[in-house]
Structure formats: structure tokens, C-alpha cells
Design a protein around this motif. Structure first.
Motif, PDB file in Angstrom:
ATOM      1  N   GLN A  36       0.830  -1.225  -0.107  1.00 33.36           N
ATOM      2  CA  GLN A  36       0.079   0.007   0.104  1.00 33.36           C
ATOM      3  C   GLN A  36       0.834   1.352  -0.098  1.00 33.36           C
ATOM      4  O   GLN A  36       0.570   2.135  -0.776  1.00 33.36           O
ATOM      5  N   GLN A  37       1.969   1.498   0.632  1.00 39.56           N
ATOM      6  CA  GLN A  37       2.924   2.413   0.788  1.00 39.56           C
ATOM      7  C   GLN A  37       3.511   2.586  -0.695  1.00 39.56           C
ATOM      8  O   GLN A  37       3.578   3.757  -1.153  1.00 39.56           O
ATOM      9  N   VAL A  38       3.809   1.553  -1.320  1.00 39.23           N
ATOM     10  CA  VAL A  38       4.187   1.643  -2.771  1.00 39.23           C
ATOM     11  C   VAL A  38       3.133   2.345  -3.742  1.00 39.23           C
ATOM     12  O   VAL A  38       3.440   3.218  -4.524  1.00 39.23           O
ATOM     13  N   ASP A  40       0.799   4.054  -2.743  1.00 40.66           N
ATOM     14  CA  ASP A  40       0.756   5.513  -2.287  1.00 40.66           C
ATOM     15  C   ASP A  40       1.865   6.583  -2.954  1.00 40.66           C
ATOM     16  O   ASP A  40       1.662   7.506  -3.512  1.00 40.66           O
ATOM     17  N   LEU A  41       2.933   5.855  -3.005  1.00 40.21           N
ATOM     18  CA  LEU A  41       4.265   6.582  -3.463  1.00 40.21           C
ATOM     19  C   LEU A  41       3.916   6.826  -4.955  1.00 40.21           C
ATOM     20  O   LEU A  41       4.471   7.856  -5.515  1.00 40.21           O
ATOM     21  N   ILE A  42       3.516   5.821  -5.556  1.00 42.13           N
ATOM     22  CA  ILE A  42       3.272   5.818  -7.168  1.00 42.13           C
ATOM     23  C   ILE A  42       2.238   6.852  -7.330  1.00 42.13           C
ATOM     24  O   ILE A  42       2.465   7.804  -8.211  1.00 42.13           O
ATOM     25  N   ALA A  43       1.198   6.884  -6.663  1.00 42.73           N
ATOM     26  CA  ALA A  43       0.288   7.880  -6.928  1.00 42.73           C
ATOM     27  C   ALA A  43       0.924   9.289  -6.747  1.00 42.73           C
ATOM     28  O   ALA A  43       0.361  10.415  -7.397  1.00 42.73           O
ATOM     29  N   LYS A  44       1.622   9.533  -5.824  1.00 37.87           N
ATOM     30  CA  LYS A  44       2.017  10.966  -5.431  1.00 37.87           C
ATOM     31  C   LYS A  44       3.409  11.144  -6.201  1.00 37.87           C
ATOM     32  O   LYS A  44       3.313  12.424  -6.842  1.00 37.87           O
ATOM     33  N   HIS A  45       4.238  10.369  -6.695  1.00 43.44           N
ATOM     34  CA  HIS A  45       5.297  10.695  -7.314  1.00 43.44           C
ATOM     35  C   HIS A  45       5.593   9.927  -8.519  1.00 43.44           C
ATOM     36  O   HIS A  45       6.651  10.357  -9.162  1.00 43.44           O
ATOM     37  N   GLY A  46       4.801   9.321  -9.027  1.00 46.34           N
ATOM     38  CA  GLY A  46       5.029   8.744 -10.357  1.00 46.34           C
ATOM     39  C   GLY A  46       5.541   7.282 -10.073  1.00 46.34           C
ATOM     40  O   GLY A  46       5.742   6.578  -9.098  1.00 46.34           O
ATOM     41  N   ASN A  47       5.723   6.575 -11.237  1.00 46.51           N
ATOM     42  CA  ASN A  47       6.200   5.277 -11.049  1.00 46.51           C
ATOM     43  C   ASN A  47       7.746   4.817 -11.651  1.00 46.51           C
ATOM     44  O   ASN A  47       7.896   3.604 -11.850  1.00 46.51           O
ATOM     45  N   SER A  48       8.607   5.840 -11.608  1.00 43.01           N
ATOM     46  CA  SER A  48       9.959   5.635 -11.791  1.00 43.01           C
ATOM     47  C   SER A  48      10.790   5.110 -10.647  1.00 43.01           C
ATOM     48  O   SER A  48      10.426   5.361  -9.435  1.00 43.01           O
ATOM     49  N   CYS A  49      11.209   4.019 -10.865  1.00 38.39           N
ATOM     50  CA  CYS A  49      11.798   3.118  -9.439  1.00 38.39           C
ATOM     51  C   CYS A  49      12.839   4.116  -8.877  1.00 38.39           C
ATOM     52  O   CYS A  49      12.883   4.261  -7.536  1.00 38.39           O
ATOM     53  N   GLU A  50      13.582   5.134  -9.599  1.00 39.85           N
ATOM     54  CA  GLU A  50      14.479   6.141  -9.070  1.00 39.85           C
ATOM     55  C   GLU A  50      13.948   7.107  -8.218  1.00 39.85           C
ATOM     56  O   GLU A  50      14.221   7.382  -7.114  1.00 39.85           O
ATOM     57  N   THR A  51      12.846   7.451  -8.708  1.00 38.14           N
ATOM     58  CA  THR A  51      12.054   8.669  -8.031  1.00 38.14           C
ATOM     59  C   THR A  51      11.544   7.911  -6.607  1.00 38.14           C
ATOM     60  O   THR A  51      11.268   8.605  -5.582  1.00 38.14           O
ATOM     61  N   LEU A  52      11.020   6.575  -6.827  1.00 39.11           N
ATOM     62  CA  LEU A  52      10.197   5.892  -5.699  1.00 39.11           C
ATOM     63  C   LEU A  52      11.313   5.695  -4.593  1.00 39.11           C
ATOM     64  O   LEU A  52      10.943   5.805  -3.362  1.00 39.11           O
TER      65      LEU A  52
END
Length: 62
Positions: A36-38, A40-52
Motif C-alpha cells: 500500500q505504501q508503494v 501511495d508513493l506511485i500515486a504521489k510521485h509517479g512510477n519511476s523506480c529511481e523516484t520511488l
């Protein structure tokens, strides 16, 4: 639509698909956070592994 694992190339290695449970689960285990945290991070920051990875590190500091 299911991800066709027989068609692999470089295009999505640096992305985490929120709609693919196995990708979310893998990233969650690797990062030490919940699925769920993943999402949430995708929703807020996008789906780039580096950004996550950066977002997860910043979240842990605050």
C-alpha cells in the motif's frame, strides 16, 4: 490486461506498475515497505523506480 512476461525488453525496467500486483510486491519487499505504501508513493510521485527510491528515503527521514 495482464502483463505479457514473454515480451521483455528495456522499456519498463525502470518503472513499477501499480496495476501489477507482482511488481508492487517485489518493489515493496526490496524497499522494506508495504504494498500500500508503494501504491501511495506511485500515486504521489509517479512510477519511476529511481523516484520511488528517493521518495521512500525522504519519507523515512521525516
Amino acid at each position: 490486461m495482464a502483463d505479457d512476461k514473454s515480451k521483455r525488453d528495456f522499456r519498463d525496467r525502470d518503472r513499477v506498475s501499480a496495476s501489477e500486483d507482482y511488481e508492487v510486491q517485489y518493489f515493496a519487499e526490496k524497499a522494506g515497505i508495504t504494498p500500500q505504501q508503494v501504491r501511495d508513493l506511485i500515486a504521489k510521485h509517479g512510477n519511476s523506480c529511481e523516484t520511488l527510491e528517493r521518495a521512500k528515503a525522504l519519507k523515512g527521514k521525516g
